[in-house]
Design a protein around this motif. Structure first.
Motif, PDB file in Angstrom:
ATOM      1  N   LEU A   1       0.833  -1.207   0.000  1.00 39.36           N
ATOM      2  CA  LEU A   1       0.000   0.000   0.000  1.00 39.36           C
ATOM      3  C   LEU A   1       0.862   1.249   0.000  1.00 39.36           C
ATOM      4  CD1 LEU A   1      -2.641  -1.235   2.612  1.00 39.36           C
ATOM      5  CD2 LEU A   1      -2.790  -1.369   0.120  1.00 39.36           C
ATOM      6  N   GLY A   2       1.947   1.163  -0.733  1.00 42.16           N
ATOM      7  CA  GLY A   2       2.819   2.332  -0.872  1.00 42.16           C
ATOM      8  C   GLY A   2       3.801   2.522   0.275  1.00 42.16           C
ATOM      9  N   ALA A   3       3.809   1.601   1.228  1.00 41.35           N
ATOM     10  CA  ALA A   3       4.672   1.798   2.406  1.00 41.35           C
ATOM     11  C   ALA A   3       6.137   1.459   2.136  1.00 41.35           C
ATOM     12  CB  ALA A   3       4.155   0.966   3.578  1.00 41.35           C
ATOM     13  N   ILE A   4       6.393   0.703   1.082  1.00 45.54           N
ATOM     14  CA  ILE A   4       7.780   0.387   0.737  1.00 45.54           C
ATOM     15  C   ILE A   4       8.201   1.288  -0.423  1.00 45.54           C
ATOM     16  CG2 ILE A   4       9.341  -1.392  -0.172  1.00 45.54           C
ATOM     17  CD1 ILE A   4       7.674  -3.476   1.314  1.00 45.54           C
ATOM     18  N   GLU A   5       9.355   1.902  -0.238  1.00 44.80           N
ATOM     19  CA  GLU A   5       9.901   2.765  -1.282  1.00 44.80           C
ATOM     20  C   GLU A   5      10.605   1.867  -2.302  1.00 44.80           C
ATOM     21  OE1 GLU A   5      12.986   5.156   0.343  1.00 44.80           O
ATOM     22  OE2 GLU A   5      13.125   6.437  -1.418  1.00 44.80           O
ATOM     23  N   VAL A   6      10.320   2.051  -3.576  1.00 45.98           N
ATOM     24  CA  VAL A   6      10.897   1.180  -4.598  1.00 45.98           C
ATOM     25  C   VAL A   6      11.617   2.012  -5.660  1.00 45.98           C
ATOM     26  CG1 VAL A   6      10.418  -0.551  -6.384  1.00 45.98           C
ATOM     27  CG2 VAL A   6       9.114  -0.580  -4.251  1.00 45.98           C
ATOM     28  N   ILE A   7      12.866   1.674  -5.894  1.00 45.55           N
ATOM     29  CA  ILE A   7      13.654   2.348  -6.927  1.00 45.55           C
ATOM     30  C   ILE A   7      14.155   1.296  -7.913  1.00 45.55           C
ATOM     31  CG2 ILE A   7      15.621   3.859  -7.407  1.00 45.55           C
ATOM     32  CD1 ILE A   7      15.567   4.679  -4.458  1.00 45.55           C
ATOM     33  N   VAL A   8      13.843   1.468  -9.181  1.00 46.50           N
ATOM     34  CA  VAL A   8      14.314   0.536 -10.205  1.00 46.50           C
ATOM     35  C   VAL A   8      15.502   1.163 -10.942  1.00 46.50           C
ATOM     36  CG1 VAL A   8      13.707  -0.682 -12.339  1.00 46.50           C
ATOM     37  CG2 VAL A   8      12.007  -0.440 -10.522  1.00 46.50           C
ATOM     38  N   VAL A   9      16.541   0.383 -11.145  1.00 46.77           N
ATOM     39  CA  VAL A   9      17.678   0.825 -11.958  1.00 46.77           C
ATOM     40  C   VAL A   9      17.685  -0.027 -13.225  1.00 46.77           C
ATOM     41  CG1 VAL A   9      20.159   1.252 -12.043  1.00 46.77           C
ATOM     42  CG2 VAL A   9      18.979   1.256  -9.831  1.00 46.77           C
ATOM     43  N   GLU A  10      17.514   0.627 -14.362  1.00 46.38           N
ATOM     44  CA  GLU A  10      17.439  -0.108 -15.641  1.00 46.38           C
ATOM     45  C   GLU A  10      18.247   0.665 -16.679  1.00 46.38           C
ATOM     46  OE1 GLU A  10      16.227  -2.905 -17.313  1.00 46.38           O
ATOM     47  OE2 GLU A  10      16.915  -1.856 -19.106  1.00 46.38           O
ATOM     48  N   VAL A  11      19.009  -0.055 -17.464  1.00 49.04           N
ATOM     49  CA  VAL A  11      19.899   0.597 -18.412  1.00 49.04           C
ATOM     50  C   VAL A  11      19.151   1.120 -19.643  1.00 49.04           C
ATOM     51  CG1 VAL A  11      20.560  -1.577 -19.516  1.00 49.04           C
ATOM     52  CG2 VAL A  11      22.115   0.363 -19.596  1.00 49.04           C
ATOM     53  N   ASN A  12      18.080   0.423 -20.040  1.00 47.05           N
ATOM     54  CA  ASN A  12      17.353   0.823 -21.239  1.00 47.05           C
ATOM     55  C   ASN A  12      16.169   1.719 -20.919  1.00 47.05           C
ATOM     56  OD1 ASN A  12      18.586  -0.322 -23.640  1.00 47.05           O
ATOM     57  ND2 ASN A  12      18.168  -2.311 -22.710  1.00 47.05           N
ATOM     58  N   LYS A  13      15.814   2.541 -21.907  1.00 48.28           N
ATOM     59  CA  LYS A  13      14.683   3.452 -21.773  1.00 48.28           C
ATOM     60  C   LYS A  13      13.365   2.731 -22.013  1.00 48.28           C
ATOM     61  CE  LYS A  13      14.004   8.179 -23.334  1.00 48.28           C
ATOM     62  NZ  LYS A  13      15.049   9.180 -23.563  1.00 48.28           N
ATOM     63  N   GLN A  14      13.440   1.650 -22.785  1.00 44.92           N
ATOM     64  CA  GLN A  14      12.215   0.955 -23.164  1.00 44.92           C
ATOM     65  C   GLN A  14      12.309  -0.533 -22.835  1.00 44.92           C
ATOM     66  OE1 GLN A  14      12.517   2.231 -27.281  1.00 44.92           O
ATOM     67  NE2 GLN A  14      10.491   3.173 -27.131  1.00 44.92           N
ATOM     68  N   PHE A  15      11.131  -1.133 -22.761  1.00 44.97           N
ATOM     69  CA  PHE A  15      10.973  -2.563 -22.525  1.00 44.97           C
ATOM     70  C   PHE A  15      10.684  -3.208 -23.880  1.00 44.97           C
ATOM     71  CE2 PHE A  15       8.148  -6.151 -21.966  1.00 44.97           C
ATOM     72  CZ  PHE A  15       8.485  -6.758 -20.768  1.00 44.97           C
ATOM     73  N   VAL A  16      11.461  -4.207 -24.255  1.00 47.95           N
ATOM     74  CA  VAL A  16      11.183  -4.918 -25.504  1.00 47.95           C
ATOM     75  C   VAL A  16      10.931  -6.384 -25.152  1.00 47.95           C
ATOM     76  CG1 VAL A  16      11.938  -5.424 -27.842  1.00 47.95           C
ATOM     77  CG2 VAL A  16      12.764  -3.369 -26.706  1.00 47.95           C
ATOM     78  N   SER A  17       9.798  -6.897 -25.568  1.00 45.60           N
ATOM     79  CA  SER A  17       9.394  -8.249 -25.174  1.00 45.60           C
ATOM     80  C   SER A  17      10.114  -9.330 -25.974  1.00 45.60           C
ATOM     81  CB  SER A  17       7.880  -8.409 -25.375  1.00 45.60           C
ATOM     82  OG  SER A  17       7.494  -9.744 -25.108  1.00 45.60           O
ATOM     83  N   CYS A  18      10.754 -10.243 -25.276  1.00 49.64           N
ATOM     84  CA  CYS A  18      11.286 -11.438 -25.960  1.00 49.64           C
ATOM     85  C   CYS A  18      10.145 -12.342 -26.441  1.00 49.64           C
ATOM     86  CB  CYS A  18      12.234 -12.208 -25.052  1.00 49.64           C
ATOM     87  SG  CYS A  18      13.938 -11.624 -25.186  1.00 49.64           S
ATOM     88  N   PRO A  19       9.152 -12.639 -25.571  1.00 48.06           N
ATOM     89  CA  PRO A  19       8.020 -13.402 -26.091  1.00 48.06           C
ATOM     90  C   PRO A  19       7.390 -12.672 -27.288  1.00 48.06           C
ATOM     91  CG  PRO A  19       7.931 -13.349 -23.705  1.00 48.06           C
ATOM     92  CD  PRO A  19       9.076 -12.463 -24.119  1.00 48.06           C
ATOM     93  N   LEU A  20       7.093 -13.415 -28.316  1.00 51.89           N
ATOM     94  CA  LEU A  20       6.568 -12.939 -29.608  1.00 51.89           C
ATOM     95  C   LEU A  20       7.645 -12.376 -30.538  1.00 51.89           C
ATOM     96  CD1 LEU A  20       3.822 -13.506 -28.333  1.00 51.89           C
ATOM     97  CD2 LEU A  20       2.951 -11.404 -29.320  1.00 51.89           C
ATOM     98  N   SER A  21       8.896 -12.250 -30.067  1.00 49.01           N
ATOM     99  CA  SER A  21       9.899 -11.635 -30.950  1.00 49.01           C
ATOM    100  C   SER A  21      10.292 -12.585 -32.087  1.00 49.01           C
ATOM    101  CB  SER A  21      11.133 -11.174 -30.161  1.00 49.01           C
ATOM    102  OG  SER A  21      11.854 -12.267 -29.641  1.00 49.01           O
TER     103      SER A  21
END
Lengths: 425, 127
Positions: free
Chosen positions: A60-80
């Motif tokens: 319920l928002g009580a945990i602070e979450v920070i994501v570190v990701e190198v790419n700007k976009q998500f590209v799906s392997c499934p269906l590729s």
């Protein structure tokens, strides 16, 4: 948590340069109560994005979450693989992270992790530092080039793409296939298991064969499998190749690639030398780079051992590992990565609230494979935690489709829409 | 219908500790979340027209009638209702889990989520 808050402000001081979105800043500003803890997530793929979302949702928002990701976009392997077949474009499989960030108040840093100090509980990136209470590492796979050093360079991969992480290499391989003359030979390999997406290489064979059948009927595809046999949906793939693509697919088991000549696109195996017009080499795999940097793998085994109740590493405390990097035993699929992420998020929420994690996790897993542009088939199982063996084992009733069908193709397309929206909004 | 519900309640009441665990909210929410790959977050699928995996929009898992859910899942489990994939999932779950999922999904609010729009792949994307 005062220190965490200060750290975060320190980070936002150079925030825009780090790619922090305005949405996450305002979400932070909105938070009235101090968080009960901070989780840093390294990697924004299926597992990383999912764990971030469900941590925020279930706490319920009580945990602070920070994501570190190198790419700007998500590209799906499934269906590729459908990009190779021609029925999808890479732009159908590419998504942004904005909805996810804004909907859940997730903070986001676009950067590369260079070091993890598990004693000081600190992540170092190229352009900053973050402290954590718990770290989640979801780096996907890394390729092993020891035996194929000629493919380690960008130049080598330009000539001979792996296309096993969806993106520009997928586009490159499709272009090579389009440029190949009718009568040409497409050669691909299947690396030794375990690797990302067990049925994936065989689905790729179908997609390439489907393109050849329609556009270059005098061409064929040679498949060099390092394994002794087709390792997923064997009966189904064998039948599809014989009935839909007769004379096109030349499948060779026990044929590990030992060397590649980049200039002539010639592949050597223990028994054979094969020349290709288009060559697709998928190297053998291990846990992603961050897992190696953080010492989450043992010397002689390249995958991460975890506690299946929490996905905490068996080697490093307060560090959880998710997705394809997790030791084999569970198929390395997108659906599986999201399942692990949900069990992990659930456990971290419980632990940070001072409660015991769920002691009997159960989840459903499915992998669809497209055998034409429209027709698909599944392998599906429920997995349940076995308290004696301390691993997830498949429950009774699992299995594969009797045959591929267009109906399952529709459901597989719908699976993709639903999982993308679940993971990224 | 009544017979079925009564049967389930009896078997649940006679079950032991395991049920207490499987009925705890944290256990059930994670199991239910594994259905999201095909049925959407909290049972709200995004694909209209027979999408959302055979469930039309009017019949999302979110807010589904509990008895309706139980009947369908048990029909998948027994093979009475033909399915492309749901028999696999229903057979892997025990009756207590199916009962827990019925409670969970019937309590969710139906929404109208739309599918996430795709984007043009950025030049600088790694791989």
């Amino acid at each position: 948590m005062q220190t965490n808050r200060r750290d975060f402000i320190k980070l936002t001081g150079v925030g825009l340069g780090l790619g922090l979105a305005n949405a996450s800043l305002s979400a932070f500003a909105r938070a009235t109560k101090p968080p009960i803890g901070r989780v840093v997530v390294v990697g924004g793929g299926y597992a990383g994005a999912t764990v971030a979302k469900y941590l925020r949702m279930w706490s319920l928002g009580a945990i602070e979450v920070i994501v570190v990701e190198v790419n700007k976009q998500f590209v799906s392997c499934p269906l590729s693989n459908l990009v190779l077949g021609g029925s999808k474009s890479i732009n159908d499989l590419t998504f942004g992270y904005d909805a996810l960030k804004a909907n859940h108040g997730i903070q986001w840093v676009q950067d590369t992790v260079t070091a993890i100090d598990s004693t000081a509980k600190k992540v170092t990136m190229l352009r900053g530092e973050l402290s954590y209470d718990r770290l989640v590492v979801a780096p996907g796979i890394d390729f092993i080039y020891n035996d194929l050093p000629m493919l380690a360079s960008a130049e080598g991969q330009q000539q001979i793409p792996h296309a096993w992480k969806a993106g520009w290499q997928t586009v490159n391989l499709r272009k090579q296939l389009e440029a190949m003359p009718d009568g040409g030979v497409f050669v691909m390999n299947v690396p030794k298991a375990p690797y990302r997406c067990p049925p994936g290489p065989y689905e790729r064979v179908c997609q390439v064969a489907s393109y050849l059948k329609a556009h270059k009927p005098r061409s064929k595809i040679i498949v060099l499998d390092a394994n002794a046999e087709i390792i997923s949906k064997k009966g189904l793939f064998t039948k599809v190749w014989a009935t839909l693509y007769p004379g096109i697919v030349d499948y060779r088991p026990d044929s590990a690639v030992t060397s590649v000549d980049v200039a002539t696109k010639t592949v050597t195996t223990d028994f054979d030398k094969v020349s290709a017009d288009v060559l697709n080499i998928i190297p053998p795999q291990r846990a992603g780079k961050i897992a190696q940097i953080a010492n989450l793998t043992e010397k002689d085994y390249p995958w991460c051992e975890v506690d299946f109740l929490t996905y905490e590493s068996k080697l490093v405390q307060n560090v959880h590992v998710l997705g394809d990097s997790v030791a084999a035993g569970l198929p390395k699929s997108a659906h599986m990565a999201t399942n692990q992420a949900k069990v992990c998020a659930n456990a971290i929420v419980q632990l940070m609230a001072g409660l015991a994690p769920d002691s009997v996790p159960v989840f459903a897993n499915t992998c669809y494979s497209f055998v034409t542009d429209k027709s698909a088939m599944h392998v599906a199982n429920v997995y349940r935690y076995d308290e004696a063996k301390k691993i997830m084992i498949s429950a009774e009733g699992g299995g594969v489709s009797l045959a591929p069908s267009d109906k399952e193709g529709e459901y597989a397309a719908s699976w993709a829409q639903n999982i993308w929206t679940d993971v990224l909004t | 219908m009544m017979g079925l519900a009564t049967l389930l309640i009896t078997s649940v009441a006679s079950a032991t500790e395991v049920f207490v665990l499987s009925a705890s909210p944290s256990h059930m929410r994670a199991l239910a979340a594994s259905c999201a790959a095909c049925h959407g977050t909290l049972g709200n699928a995004v694909v209209p027209n027979g999408g959302g995996n055979g469930v039309d929009k009017a019949k999302l898992l979110a807010g589904i009638d509990k008895t309706d859910f139980l009947t369908k899942m048990l029909a998948f489990k027994s093979g009475e209702r033909e399915a492309t994939v749901m028999h696999r999932h229903a057979r892997g779950l025990n009756t207590q889990e199916i009962e827990g999922l019925a409670t969970y999904f019937s309590a969710q609010t139906p929404r109208q989520p739309s599918a996430l729009p795709s984007q043009v792949l950025n030049k600088n994307h790694a791989n």
